[in-house]
Design an enzyme around this catalytic site. Structure first.
Site, short mmCIF file in Angstrom:
data_model
loop_
_atom_site.label_atom_id
_atom_site.label_comp_id
_atom_site.label_asym_id
_atom_site.label_seq_id
_atom_site.Cartn_x
_atom_site.Cartn_y
_atom_site.Cartn_z
CB VAL A 97 -1.00 0.04 1.19
CG1 VAL A 97 -2.01 -1.09 1.11
CG2 VAL A 97 -0.29 0.07 2.53
CG ASN A 119 -6.92 -4.14 8.25
OD1 ASN A 119 -7.18 -3.98 9.44
ND2 ASN A 119 -6.09 -5.10 7.82
CE1 TYR A 166 -0.24 1.44 14.84
CE2 TYR A 166 -1.23 2.11 16.92
CZ TYR A 166 -1.29 1.39 15.74
OH TYR A 166 -2.41 0.63 15.47
CB THR A 174 -3.87 -9.27 15.84
OG1 THR A 174 -3.31 -7.99 16.17
CG2 THR A 174 -5.32 -9.08 15.44
P1 NAI Z 1 -1.60 -7.51 11.56
O1 NAI Z 1 -0.15 -7.18 11.64
O2 NAI Z 1 -2.03 -8.92 11.68
O3 NAI Z 1 -2.25 -6.92 10.24
C1 NAI Z 1 -1.70 -5.89 9.48
C2 NAI Z 1 -1.68 -6.36 8.05
O4 NAI Z 1 -1.26 -5.29 7.20
C3 NAI Z 1 -0.69 -7.52 7.85
O5 NAI Z 1 -1.31 -8.54 7.11
C4 NAI Z 1 0.43 -6.87 7.07
O6 NAI Z 1 1.13 -7.77 6.23
C5 NAI Z 1 -0.32 -5.81 6.29
N1 NAI Z 1 0.56 -4.75 5.81
C6 NAI Z 1 1.48 -4.06 6.53
N2 NAI Z 1 2.13 -3.20 5.73
C7 NAI Z 1 1.61 -3.35 4.48
C8 NAI Z 1 1.87 -2.75 3.22
N3 NAI Z 1 2.82 -1.81 3.07
N4 NAI Z 1 1.13 -3.14 2.16
C9 NAI Z 1 0.17 -4.09 2.28
N5 NAI Z 1 -0.11 -4.71 3.45
C10 NAI Z 1 0.61 -4.34 4.53
O7 NAI Z 1 -2.28 -6.65 12.71
P2 NAI Z 1 -3.81 -6.27 12.96
O8 NAI Z 1 -3.95 -6.14 14.39
O9 NAI Z 1 -4.73 -7.14 12.22
O10 NAI Z 1 -3.85 -4.79 12.31
C11 NAI Z 1 -4.80 -4.38 11.35
C12 NAI Z 1 -5.02 -2.87 11.50
O11 NAI Z 1 -5.61 -2.63 12.77
C13 NAI Z 1 -3.74 -2.04 11.46
O12 NAI Z 1 -3.97 -0.86 10.73
C14 NAI Z 1 -3.50 -1.73 12.93
O13 NAI Z 1 -2.75 -0.55 13.10
C15 NAI Z 1 -4.92 -1.60 13.43
N6 NAI Z 1 -5.09 -1.74 14.85
C16 NAI Z 1 -4.75 -2.92 15.50
C17 NAI Z 1 -4.94 -3.01 16.87
C18 NAI Z 1 -4.57 -4.26 17.63
O14 NAI Z 1 -4.55 -4.22 18.87
N7 NAI Z 1 -4.30 -5.37 16.99
C19 NAI Z 1 -5.50 -1.90 17.65
C20 NAI Z 1 -5.84 -0.74 16.87
C21 NAI Z 1 -5.64 -0.68 15.53
#
Ligand code: NAI
Length: 255
Positions: A66, A92, A160, A195
């Site tokens: 992205v 996401n 962050y 996660t």
């Molecule tokens: P995760 O690390 O499992 O998911 C993030 C996903 O984004 C991964 O699959 C990763 O490969 C992908 N990603 C990262 N950089 C990328 C790029 N340049 N291009 C394409 N894909 C990319 O973690 P999670 O928890 O599922 O996170 C999803 C969203 O939720 C994120 O934006 C995170 O900041 C947000 N979030 C998560 C929280 C948590 O406690 N897990 C709390 C608040 C927000």
């Protein structure tokens, strides 16, 4: 609630190979959507597609980073060429890195945070809006922000949090600019979710569960399915008059 809110709808999900993105892709597929699942890791995306297929849903996988404008533009093109429209998008993909005080933040960590969490969302939204505004039915976009940033500060997560506050601001501004084009834009702000991202370095899930009893009024992390349910609501027609909202899903942690 209709079990088929997304029948004949094409929905793009970034970061769909794990965590919240995977849960969103599976929930959408279960409700009839044609899902374009995007991320950097093909094997992880293929696993999402296999899980969706088991549940009877269809997922098209496309590798994309992205932070690259051409990649997100290609995702929108794929959705339209394969399925004829892009009805909703869930931005996401995100990273957490550079934990610790801002004085210790490396240039590399900061640039990666901004590139992925801010620039990635901006490029994706722009490409999605340009397509959706040409469609008679318009479209809906849900950005994944965080309770850290616009709602809450926790020492050691400042960089962050700043990127997620930017997601909240981009959401409100773009929502205002494009609701007249038939494109509804909202955000969800999860708190600690089940996660790997919410685990502190070296922490186990059991240790996190103990920590959450102190840190969250609810006393536990959110499940990825709980976050996905909120995303699907905002992307659905039921949220037809919800514009520029930022839905907290954090067990009361920001109160
Ligand atoms: P995760 O690390 O499992 O998911 C993030 C996903 O984004 C991964 O699959 C990763 O490969 C992908 N990603 C990262 N950089 C990328 C790029 N340049 N291009 C394409 N894909 C990319 O973690 P999670 O928890 O599922 O996170 C999803 C969203 O939720 C994120 O934006 C995170 O900041 C947000 N979030 C998560 C929280 C948590 O406690 N897990 C709390 C608040 C927000």
């Amino acid at each position: 609630m209709s079990p088929h809110r997304f029948t004949d709808r094409t929905v793009l999900v970034t970061g769909a190979g794990s965590g919240i993105g995977r849960a969103v892709a599976l929930a959408l597929a279960a409700e009839g959507a044609r899902v374009v699942a995007a991320g950097r890791n093909r094997a992880a995306l293929d696993e999402t597609a296999a899980l969706a297929a088991k549940a009877g849903g269809g997922v098209l996988v496309q590798v994309a980073d992205v932070t690259r404008r051409a990649d997100v533009e290609a995702l929108v093109r794929t959705a339209v060429e394969r399925f004829g429209s892009l009805d909703a998008a869930v931005n996401n993909a995100g990273v957490f890195r550079g934990g610790g005080p801002v004085t210790d933040l490396s240039e590399e960590d900061w640039r990666s945070l901004v590139d992925t969490n801010v620039t990635g969302v901006l490029f994706a939204m722009a490409a999605e809006i340009r397509q959706m505004r040409t469609q008679p039915r318009g479209g809906a976009i849900v950005n994944v922000a965080s309770n850290l940033g616009a709602h809450r500060q926790v020492a050691g997560t400042t960089a962050y949090a700043a990127t997620k506050a930017a997601v909240a601001s981009l959401t409100r501004g773009a929502a205002l600019e494009h609701i007249g084009d038939g494109v509804r834009i909202n955000a969800v702000s999860p708190g600690a979710t089940a996660t790997a991202m919410s685990l502190r370095p070296g922490e186990t899930e059991a240790e996190r569960a103990v920590r959450m009893k102190d840190e969250s009024p609810l006393g536990r992390v959110s499940t990825t399915e709980e976050v996905a349910a909120a995303v699907l609501y905002l992307a659905s027609d039921a949220a037809g008059s919800v514009v520029g909202a930022d839905l907290l899903i954090d067990g009361g942690s920001a109160l």
